[in-house]
Design a protein around this motif. Structure first.
Motif, PDB file in Angstrom:
ATOM      1  N   LEU A 257       0.817  -1.206   0.000  1.00 44.53           N
ATOM      2  CA  LEU A 257       0.000   0.000   0.000  1.00 44.53           C
ATOM      3  C   LEU A 257       0.857   1.266   0.000  1.00 44.53           C
ATOM      4  CD1 LEU A 257      -2.826  -1.030   2.515  1.00 44.53           C
ATOM      5  CD2 LEU A 257      -2.889  -1.052   0.011  1.00 44.53           C
ATOM      6  N   SER A 258       1.958   1.248   0.734  1.00 43.37           N
ATOM      7  CA  SER A 258       2.822   2.427   0.787  1.00 43.37           C
ATOM      8  C   SER A 258       3.461   2.725  -0.565  1.00 43.37           C
ATOM      9  CB  SER A 258       3.908   2.263   1.853  1.00 43.37           C
ATOM     10  OG  SER A 258       4.812   1.231   1.500  1.00 43.37           O
ATOM     11  N   ALA A 259       3.606   1.675  -1.398  1.00 42.41           N
ATOM     12  CA  ALA A 259       4.162   1.855  -2.739  1.00 42.41           C
ATOM     13  C   ALA A 259       3.078   2.215  -3.753  1.00 42.41           C
ATOM     14  CB  ALA A 259       4.886   0.591  -3.181  1.00 42.41           C
ATOM     15  N   GLY A 260       1.828   2.288  -3.310  1.00 39.14           N
ATOM     16  CA  GLY A 260       0.741   2.659  -4.197  1.00 39.14           C
ATOM     17  C   GLY A 260       0.342   1.576  -5.178  1.00 39.14           C
ATOM     18  N   LYS A 261       0.622   0.325  -4.838  1.00 34.32           N
ATOM     19  CA  LYS A 261       0.301  -0.776  -5.746  1.00 34.32           C
ATOM     20  C   LYS A 261      -1.016  -1.439  -5.343  1.00 34.32           C
ATOM     21  CE  LYS A 261       5.081  -1.723  -7.024  1.00 34.32           C
ATOM     22  NZ  LYS A 261       6.118  -2.752  -7.204  1.00 34.32           N
ATOM     23  N   GLU A 262      -1.738  -1.953  -6.347  1.00 28.93           N
ATOM     24  CA  GLU A 262      -3.023  -2.596  -6.093  1.00 28.93           C
ATOM     25  C   GLU A 262      -2.879  -4.094  -5.839  1.00 28.93           C
ATOM     26  OE1 GLU A 262      -5.605  -1.753  -9.343  1.00 28.93           O
ATOM     27  OE2 GLU A 262      -5.822   0.372  -8.839  1.00 28.93           O
ATOM     28  N   GLU A 263      -1.880  -4.724  -6.461  1.00 30.74           N
ATOM     29  CA  GLU A 263      -1.666  -6.156  -6.296  1.00 30.74           C
ATOM     30  C   GLU A 263      -0.638  -6.412  -5.199  1.00 30.74           C
ATOM     31  OE1 GLU A 263      -3.300  -8.468  -7.933  1.00 30.74           O
ATOM     32  OE2 GLU A 263      -4.285  -7.249  -9.456  1.00 30.74           O
ATOM     33  N   LEU A 264      -0.831  -7.464  -4.436  1.00 28.39           N
ATOM     34  CA  LEU A 264       0.136  -7.823  -3.405  1.00 28.39           C
ATOM     35  C   LEU A 264       1.542  -7.899  -3.997  1.00 28.39           C
ATOM     36  CD1 LEU A 264      -1.778 -10.649  -1.516  1.00 28.39           C
ATOM     37  CD2 LEU A 264      -0.969  -8.508  -0.495  1.00 28.39           C
TER      38      LEU A 264
END
Length: 286
Positions: A257-264
């Motif tokens: 989440l901190s990297a702004g990604k939607e996929e794990l």
């Protein structure tokens, strides 16, 4: 080296089902024989999805091939997750019966994937009933989220004490070794909501609490159960396996989440899988 047969969905993009569980188990030093229940381009939460369920005859043949190679006798357990059709669920039930005949002490962990809070049921008609009637009686451990736990038990337990009582009735009825309830919300503690993983056995129960996250990437439950089973076949108790799994999972979600990604972002943060992260302690409930 311990080994597991993992029967779940497969996606080409992202990390859900076997695409979330296989690599983490391998990272733990577990040999994984993966069987897909579906082959999809990505998980259905995206705006488009392509692919389909594995045909029941093909699924049967994949199990047959593993049995011919001796994987039923050599595997320490079977993990099943998302079921795409009633026909495939019946094939899986028969395969588990065959596995148990060859390896009576082998573990069967049932992740009864059928729905979630706010989404309701998202599986085909008839699958919840088949999970309850055919797969649950074969299971040693089940790992439902709170929504799935309520569906299986036909209850709506509000407190951890109530959940423990209901889980113990389920354990007694189905001769289960353990029930692990994920996504169990807790009362707000000093303005900070928390969420828990409840590990219930016939005589004891433990709670692992983490801060509540408003957003959780798809596949989090699949990753948890994969890690949980991986630690168990390596010889850890259910409560310590759950603790190690949730600590690694929570850290991977935080970094994703901190990297702004939607996929794990499992691959980037794979060190979280094997590091001794124990940020969230076990609390005995009794």
């Amino acid at each position: 080296m311990p080994s597991v047969i993992s029967v779940q969905s497969h996606v080409c993009y992202g990390h859900v089902g076997n695409s979330a569980a296989v690599f983490p188990m391998q990272k733990l030093g577990v040999e994984v024989h993966s069987i897909p229940t579906t082959v999809l381009s990505n998980h259905p939460a995206h705006s488009s999805v392509y692919g389909r369920a594995i045909e029941s005859l093909l699924l049967h043949d994949l199990f047959l091939g593993l049995e011919d190679r001796g994987a039923f006798k050599s595997s320490d357990g079977i993990l099943s997750g998302y079921l795409a059709s009633v026909e495939n669920a019946k094939v899986i039930a028969n395969a588990i019966k065959s596995y148990k005949q060859l390896k009576p002490k082998g573990l069967y962990c049932l992740d009864p994937v059928m729905g979630d809070r706010g989404k309701g049921l998202f599986v085909s008609e008839g699958i919840p009933e088949l999970i309850i009637d055919q797969l649950l009686p074969l299971a040693d451990i089940i790992t439902p989220n709170k929504f799935e736990f309520d569906v299986i038990t036909q209850t709506n337990a509000k407190t951890f004490s109530e959940m423990i009582s209901v889980a113990r009735l389920l354990i007694k009825k189905n001769s289960l070794r353990c029930v692990v309830v994920t996504s169990a919300e807790q009362p707000v503690d000093k303005g900070k909501p928390k969420i828990g993983v409840l590990v219930v056995k016939a005589e004891t129960a433990w709670l692992i609490s983490t801060p509540y996250l408003a957003v959780s990437p798809s596949g989090a439950g699949d990753l948890f159960t994969g890690l949980f089973v991986g630690w168990i076949v390596r010889g850890f108790s259910e409560q310590f396996a759950a603790q190690k799994a949730i600590c690694a999972l929570y850290r991977i979600i935080e970094l994703t989440l901190s990297a702004g990604k939607e996929e794990l972002d499992i691959i980037t943060h794979q060190d979280c899988i094997i590091n001794d992260i124990e940020n969230y302690p076990l609390k005995k409930c009794e």
